[in-house]
Design a protein around this motif. Structure first.
Motif, PDB file in Angstrom:
ATOM      1  N   THR A 196       0.665  -1.059  -0.266  1.00 17.37           N
ATOM      2  CA  THR A 196       0.252  -0.300  -0.169  1.00 17.37           C
ATOM      3  C   THR A 196       1.343   1.293  -0.082  1.00 17.37           C
ATOM      4  O   THR A 196       2.115   1.367   0.522  1.00 17.37           O
ATOM      5  N   ARG A 197       0.714   2.176  -0.588  1.00 17.83           N
ATOM      6  CA  ARG A 197       1.459   3.526  -0.483  1.00 17.83           C
ATOM      7  C   ARG A 197      -0.127   4.449  -1.141  1.00 17.83           C
ATOM      8  O   ARG A 197      -0.417   4.462  -2.161  1.00 17.83           O
ATOM      9  N   ASP A 198       0.703   5.416   0.355  1.00 16.75           N
ATOM     10  CA  ASP A 198      -0.007   7.008  -0.281  1.00 16.75           C
ATOM     11  C   ASP A 198      -1.665   6.707  -0.370  1.00 16.75           C
ATOM     12  O   ASP A 198      -2.571   6.941  -1.227  1.00 16.75           O
ATOM     13  N   GLY A 199      -2.329   5.696   0.633  1.00 15.33           N
ATOM     14  CA  GLY A 199      -4.139   5.546  -0.028  1.00 15.33           C
ATOM     15  C   GLY A 199      -4.370   3.394  -0.988  1.00 15.33           C
ATOM     16  O   GLY A 199      -5.122   3.191  -1.193  1.00 15.33           O
ATOM     17  N   ASP A 200      -3.332   3.794  -1.835  1.00 13.89           N
ATOM     18  CA  ASP A 200      -3.597   2.988  -2.955  1.00 13.89           C
ATOM     19  C   ASP A 200      -2.888   1.770  -2.560  1.00 13.89           C
ATOM     20  O   ASP A 200      -1.731   1.523  -1.931  1.00 13.89           O
ATOM     21  N   TRP A 201      -3.836   0.686  -3.328  1.00 15.72           N
ATOM     22  CA  TRP A 201      -3.185  -0.787  -3.198  1.00 15.72           C
ATOM     23  C   TRP A 201      -3.587  -1.338  -3.881  1.00 15.72           C
ATOM     24  O   TRP A 201      -3.412  -1.101  -5.537  1.00 15.72           O
ATOM     25  N   GLU A 202      -1.506  -1.624  -4.194  1.00 16.24           N
ATOM     26  CA  GLU A 202      -1.074  -2.428  -5.856  1.00 16.24           C
ATOM     27  C   GLU A 202      -0.536  -3.698  -5.158  1.00 16.24           C
ATOM     28  O   GLU A 202      -0.341  -4.284  -3.878  1.00 16.24           O
ATOM     29  N   TYR A 203      -1.021  -4.250  -7.023  1.00 17.21           N
ATOM     30  CA  TYR A 203      -0.539  -5.741  -6.690  1.00 17.21           C
ATOM     31  C   TYR A 203       0.484  -5.893  -7.736  1.00 17.21           C
ATOM     32  O   TYR A 203       0.052  -5.263  -8.578  1.00 17.21           O
ATOM     33  N   SER A 204       1.313  -7.037  -7.680  1.00 17.62           N
ATOM     34  CA  SER A 204       2.010  -6.844  -8.458  1.00 17.62           C
ATOM     35  C   SER A 204       2.476  -8.769  -7.814  1.00 17.62           C
ATOM     36  O   SER A 204       2.724  -9.127  -7.237  1.00 17.62           O
ATOM     37  N   GLY A 205       3.368  -8.835  -9.042  1.00 19.21           N
ATOM     38  CA  GLY A 205       4.504 -10.619  -8.920  1.00 19.21           C
ATOM     39  C   GLY A 205       5.408 -10.370  -9.659  1.00 19.21           C
ATOM     40  O   GLY A 205       5.688 -10.033 -10.576  1.00 19.21           O
ATOM     41  N   THR A 238       5.644 -11.400 -12.820  1.00 16.87           N
ATOM     42  CA  THR A 238       4.885 -11.070 -13.982  1.00 16.87           C
ATOM     43  C   THR A 238       5.415  -9.076 -14.117  1.00 16.87           C
ATOM     44  O   THR A 238       5.982  -8.946 -13.098  1.00 16.87           O
ATOM     45  N   PHE A 239       4.763  -8.923 -15.537  1.00 15.01           N
ATOM     46  CA  PHE A 239       5.516  -7.592 -16.090  1.00 15.01           C
ATOM     47  C   PHE A 239       4.559  -6.581 -15.752  1.00 15.01           C
ATOM     48  O   PHE A 239       4.247  -5.355 -15.921  1.00 15.01           O
ATOM     49  N   CYS A 240       3.441  -6.792 -15.326  1.00 17.35           N
ATOM     50  CA  CYS A 240       2.063  -6.640 -15.290  1.00 17.35           C
ATOM     51  C   CYS A 240       1.650  -6.079 -13.562  1.00 17.35           C
ATOM     52  O   CYS A 240       1.885  -6.823 -12.424  1.00 17.35           O
ATOM     53  N   HIS A 241       1.450  -4.909 -13.929  1.00 13.56           N
ATOM     54  CA  HIS A 241       1.212  -4.482 -12.363  1.00 13.56           C
ATOM     55  C   HIS A 241      -0.150  -3.396 -12.098  1.00 13.56           C
ATOM     56  O   HIS A 241      -0.739  -3.000 -13.402  1.00 13.56           O
ATOM     57  N   VAL A 242      -0.888  -3.802 -11.310  1.00 12.67           N
ATOM     58  CA  VAL A 242      -2.520  -3.833 -11.004  1.00 12.67           C
ATOM     59  C   VAL A 242      -2.035  -2.256 -10.169  1.00 12.67           C
ATOM     60  O   VAL A 242      -1.759  -2.420  -8.461  1.00 12.67           O
ATOM     61  N   THR A 243      -2.783  -1.146  -9.923  1.00  8.75           N
ATOM     62  CA  THR A 243      -2.968  -0.237  -8.949  1.00  8.75           C
ATOM     63  C   THR A 243      -4.351   0.038  -8.288  1.00  8.75           C
ATOM     64  O   THR A 243      -4.839   0.234  -9.125  1.00  8.75           O
ATOM     65  N   VAL A 244      -5.162   0.393  -7.559  1.00  8.90           N
ATOM     66  CA  VAL A 244      -6.287   0.446  -7.022  1.00  8.90           C
ATOM     67  C   VAL A 244      -6.830   1.824  -5.785  1.00  8.90           C
ATOM     68  O   VAL A 244      -5.672   1.842  -5.052  1.00  8.90           O
ATOM     69  N   ARG A 245      -6.980   3.059  -6.594  1.00  4.17           N
ATOM     70  CA  ARG A 245      -6.763   3.964  -5.801  1.00  4.17           C
ATOM     71  C   ARG A 245      -8.187   4.607  -5.040  1.00  4.17           C
ATOM     72  O   ARG A 245      -9.358   4.300  -5.506  1.00  4.17           O
ATOM     73  N   PHE A 246      -7.976   4.652  -3.880  1.00  2.00           N
ATOM     74  CA  PHE A 246      -9.078   4.129  -3.008  1.00  2.00           C
ATOM     75  C   PHE A 246      -9.316   6.688  -2.461  1.00  2.00           C
ATOM     76  O   PHE A 246      -8.703   6.763  -2.794  1.00  2.00           O
ATOM     77  N   SER A 247     -10.948   6.466  -2.343  1.00  2.17           N
ATOM     78  CA  SER A 247     -10.598   7.862  -2.100  1.00  2.17           C
ATOM     79  C   SER A 247     -10.846   8.419  -0.398  1.00  2.17           C
ATOM     80  O   SER A 247     -10.389   6.969  -0.208  1.00  2.17           O
ATOM     81  N   ASP A 271     -12.894   8.735   1.466  1.00  3.52           N
ATOM     82  CA  ASP A 271     -13.704   7.649   2.597  1.00  3.52           C
ATOM     83  C   ASP A 271     -14.087   5.763   1.675  1.00  3.52           C
ATOM     84  O   ASP A 271     -14.629   5.650   2.152  1.00  3.52           O
ATOM     85  N   ARG A 272     -12.698   5.614   1.699  1.00  2.00           N
ATOM     86  CA  ARG A 272     -12.001   4.241   1.504  1.00  2.00           C
ATOM     87  C   ARG A 272     -12.955   3.507   0.610  1.00  2.00           C
ATOM     88  O   ARG A 272     -12.799   2.753   0.772  1.00  2.00           O
ATOM     89  N   LYS A 273     -13.072   4.549  -0.449  1.00  2.00           N
ATOM     90  CA  LYS A 273     -14.257   3.781  -2.114  1.00  2.00           C
ATOM     91  C   LYS A 273     -12.988   4.036  -3.597  1.00  2.00           C
ATOM     92  O   LYS A 273     -12.398   4.827  -3.198  1.00  2.00           O
ATOM     93  N   VAL A 274     -13.465   2.559  -3.496  1.00  3.14           N
ATOM     94  CA  VAL A 274     -12.736   2.664  -5.260  1.00  3.14           C
ATOM     95  C   VAL A 274     -12.635   3.469  -6.040  1.00  3.14           C
ATOM     96  O   VAL A 274     -13.822   4.363  -6.466  1.00  3.14           O
ATOM     97  N   GLU A 275     -11.804   4.753  -6.322  1.00  7.04           N
ATOM     98  CA  GLU A 275     -11.832   5.957  -7.320  1.00  7.04           C
ATOM     99  C   GLU A 275     -12.140   5.371  -8.880  1.00  7.04           C
ATOM    100  O   GLU A 275     -12.517   5.434  -9.414  1.00  7.04           O
ATOM    101  N   TYR A 276     -10.823   4.756  -8.748  1.00  5.31           N
ATOM    102  CA  TYR A 276     -10.307   3.788 -10.105  1.00  5.31           C
ATOM    103  C   TYR A 276      -9.240   2.706 -10.273  1.00  5.31           C
ATOM    104  O   TYR A 276      -8.693   2.551  -8.888  1.00  5.31           O
ATOM    105  N   VAL A 277      -8.925   2.419 -11.132  1.00  7.54           N
ATOM    106  CA  VAL A 277      -8.169   0.582 -11.112  1.00  7.54           C
ATOM    107  C   VAL A 277      -7.009   1.283 -12.435  1.00  7.54           C
ATOM    108  O   VAL A 277      -7.738   1.634 -13.550  1.00  7.54           O
ATOM    109  N   VAL A 278      -6.000   0.960 -12.334  1.00  9.31           N
ATOM    110  CA  VAL A 278      -4.985   0.996 -12.778  1.00  9.31           C
ATOM    111  C   VAL A 278      -4.340  -0.224 -12.999  1.00  9.31           C
ATOM    112  O   VAL A 278      -3.678  -0.718 -12.773  1.00  9.31           O
TER     113      VAL A 278
END
Length: 134
Positions: A102-111, A113-122, A124-131
Motif C-alpha cells: 500500500t502506498r498513499d492510500g493506493d493498493w498495489e498488486y504485483s508479482g 509478472t510485468f503486469c502491475h495493478v493499482t487500485v486508487r481509493f478516495s 472515504d475508502r471507496k474505489v476511485e479507479y483501477v490502473v
C-alpha cells in the motif's frame, strides 16, 4: 540424483503454472508436463545424447519463461474486471485478496509478472479507479 532434482524442478514449475495463470494455468501445467515427459522419453531411449536433452530442457525454460511471464497477471483477470468505482476496501480485498503493498492510500498488486495493478481509493475508502498497465 540428477533425475530427482529434475523431477522436483518440473513439479515445482508445473505447480507454479497451475496456480499463477487462472483460468489457463491447468492447461499450461499439463502442456509443460507433457513436453517434459516427451523430452525425458527421448533422452532415456538414447535417441539424443544426454547433453542435448539438457540443452533442450534449458531452451524450453529460457525461451518459454518470458512468454508466460509477459501474459500473466498478479490477480485473476476475471476478478479484476469485477472491481468497480464505489466499492469498499473490504469488497476489493474479498475479490483480489490483500494487496502486495500500500502506498498513499493506493493498493498495489504485483508479482513475478510485468503486469502491475493499482487500485486508487478516495478519502472515504471507496474505489476511485483501477490502473492495469498490461
Amino acid at each position: 540424483m540428477k533425475q530427482l532434482l529434475l523431477l522436483v524442478a518440473v513439479v515445482a514449475i508445473a505447480a507454479w503454472l497451475y496456480g499463477s495463470f487462472y483460468p489457463l494455468g491447468p492447461l499450461f501445467a499439463l502442456l509443460f508436463g507433457l513436453v517434459c515427459l516427451a523430452i525425458v522419453a527421448v533422452c532415456y531411449r538414447k535417441l539424443l545424447p544426454a547433453t542435448l536433452c539438457i540443452l533442450a530442457i534449458l531452451a524450453v525454460g529460457v525461451f518459454g519463461f518470458p512468454i508466460v511471464v509477459m501474459d500473466a497477471h498478479p490477480v485473476p483477470l476475471y476478478r479484476l474486471n469485477q472491481v468497480q468505482p464505489g466499492m469498499t476496501q473490504a469488497e476489493v480485498e474479498s475479490l483480489l485478496g490483500p494487496p502486495t503493498r500500500t502506498r498513499d492510500g493506493d493498493w498495489e498488486y504485483s508479482g513475478v509478472t510485468f503486469c502491475h495493478v493499482t487500485v486508487r481509493f478516495s478519502t472515504d475508502r471507496k474505489v476511485e479507479y483501477v490502473v492495469h498497465d498490461h
